[in-house]
Design an enzyme around this catalytic site. Structure first.
Site, mmCIF file in Angstrom:
data_model
loop_
_atom_site.group_PDB
_atom_site.id
_atom_site.type_symbol
_atom_site.label_atom_id
_atom_site.label_comp_id
_atom_site.label_asym_id
_atom_site.label_seq_id
_atom_site.Cartn_x
_atom_site.Cartn_y
_atom_site.Cartn_z
ATOM 1 N N ARG A 24 0.853 -1.191 0.000
ATOM 2 C CA ARG A 24 0.000 0.000 0.000
ATOM 3 C C ARG A 24 0.889 1.242 0.000
ATOM 4 O O ARG A 24 1.954 1.239 0.598
ATOM 5 C CB ARG A 24 -0.865 -0.038 1.267
ATOM 6 C CG ARG A 24 -1.980 0.939 1.335
ATOM 7 C CD ARG A 24 -2.894 0.641 2.518
ATOM 8 N NE ARG A 24 -3.735 -0.515 2.220
ATOM 9 C CZ ARG A 24 -4.063 -1.458 3.097
ATOM 10 N NH1 ARG A 24 -3.616 -1.407 4.336
ATOM 11 N NH2 ARG A 24 -4.835 -2.457 2.741
ATOM 12 N N ASN A 88 -0.436 -1.349 13.276
ATOM 13 C CA ASN A 88 0.092 -2.379 12.387
ATOM 14 C C ASN A 88 1.327 -3.007 13.010
ATOM 15 O O ASN A 88 2.262 -2.297 13.370
ATOM 16 C CB ASN A 88 0.524 -1.762 11.049
ATOM 17 C CG ASN A 88 -0.614 -1.121 10.309
ATOM 18 O OD1 ASN A 88 -1.512 -1.803 9.851
ATOM 19 N ND2 ASN A 88 -0.584 0.195 10.186
ATOM 20 N N ASP A 104 4.779 -4.716 6.359
ATOM 21 C CA ASP A 104 3.538 -5.002 7.080
ATOM 22 C C ASP A 104 3.473 -6.503 7.364
ATOM 23 O O ASP A 104 3.594 -7.310 6.443
ATOM 24 C CB ASP A 104 2.341 -4.572 6.224
ATOM 25 C CG ASP A 104 1.020 -4.844 6.902
ATOM 26 O OD1 ASP A 104 0.409 -3.877 7.369
ATOM 27 O OD2 ASP A 104 0.593 -6.020 6.964
ATOM 28 N N ASP A 106 0.844 -8.147 8.796
ATOM 29 C CA ASP A 106 -0.531 -8.650 8.829
ATOM 30 C C ASP A 106 -1.290 -8.413 10.132
ATOM 31 O O ASP A 106 -2.441 -8.009 10.099
ATOM 32 C CB ASP A 106 -0.607 -10.153 8.500
ATOM 33 C CG ASP A 106 0.250 -10.543 7.322
ATOM 34 O OD1 ASP A 106 0.109 -9.902 6.264
ATOM 35 O OD2 ASP A 106 1.080 -11.454 7.451
ATOM 36 N N ASP A 108 -2.867 -6.789 13.274
ATOM 37 C CA ASP A 108 -3.266 -5.418 13.577
ATOM 38 C C ASP A 108 -3.997 -5.405 14.911
ATOM 39 O O ASP A 108 -4.613 -6.399 15.302
ATOM 40 C CB ASP A 108 -4.219 -4.872 12.500
ATOM 41 C CG ASP A 108 -3.615 -4.921 11.109
ATOM 42 O OD1 ASP A 108 -2.552 -4.326 10.908
ATOM 43 O OD2 ASP A 108 -4.208 -5.575 10.231
#
Length: 177
Positions: A24, A88, A104, A106, A108
């Site tokens: 992202r 995150n 990232d 995954d 959260d």
């Protein structure tokens, strides 16, 4: 060359997956504070591009906190009914003049205005851990950082302290005028 962006600079934020693929991109975040240890940014209605090319625009002002040593980042979203946090589990950030970047992982944690919280995406984490072969050491680091983050939430430490958001949202608003 500084290893962190300077205050007032408008930067992109790039999130990657463990296998190196882009996850992202946030187009515009203003740096409110940049140090070798952490970066605090602010954005509002910024364009976000997903890995598949889809785009969307954030709905509300947000204060973002990235750390060079902790394996998480924290986004405080300022809404009418209070501050919501999206945390995150991620690698520490790096800055390379192109963008602030992190991986990232995954997992959260969503935190509500009353400071209750939910751990999210455990299934996605386990699937990606197998598919992308997360090393055991990364798995241990991330699980330890989940506990550290929960401690911060319970203690209202760092970005979870009300005065933190009040201060940095005020700084962000000054950049908007």
């Amino acid at each position: 060359m500084p290893v962190y962006p300077r205050e007032g600079k408008i930067i992109q934020i790039h999130s990657y997956k463990h296998n190196g693929t882009i996850h992202r991109i946030w187009q515009e975040t203003v740096v409110l504070k940049g140090t070798p240890s952490y970066v605090i940014g602010g954005n509002n209605k910024t364009l976000v591009m997903e890995a598949d090319g889809r785009t969307w625009v954030t709905r509300e002002p947000a204060i973002c906190f990235f750390h060079a040593k902790h394996w998480f980042n924290i986004i405080a979203m300022i809404r009418e009914d209070g501050v919501y946090y999206y945390c995150n589990l991620s690698s520490p950030f790096v800055w390379d003049e192109e963008a602030l970047k992190y991986i990232d992982y995954d997992l959260d944690i969503k935190v509500f205005p009353d400071m209750t919280y939910m751990l999210l995406d455990e299934d996605e984490y386990e699937r990606h851990r197998r598919e992308m072969h997360y090393p055991d050491v990364i798995d241990r680091i991330l699980k330890n950082n989940v506990q550290k983050l929960i401690g911060w939430i319970k203690e209202r430490k760092g970005p979870f302290a009300p005065e933190f958001i009040d201060k940095w949202y005020g700084v962000f608003q000054a950049y908007q005028t």
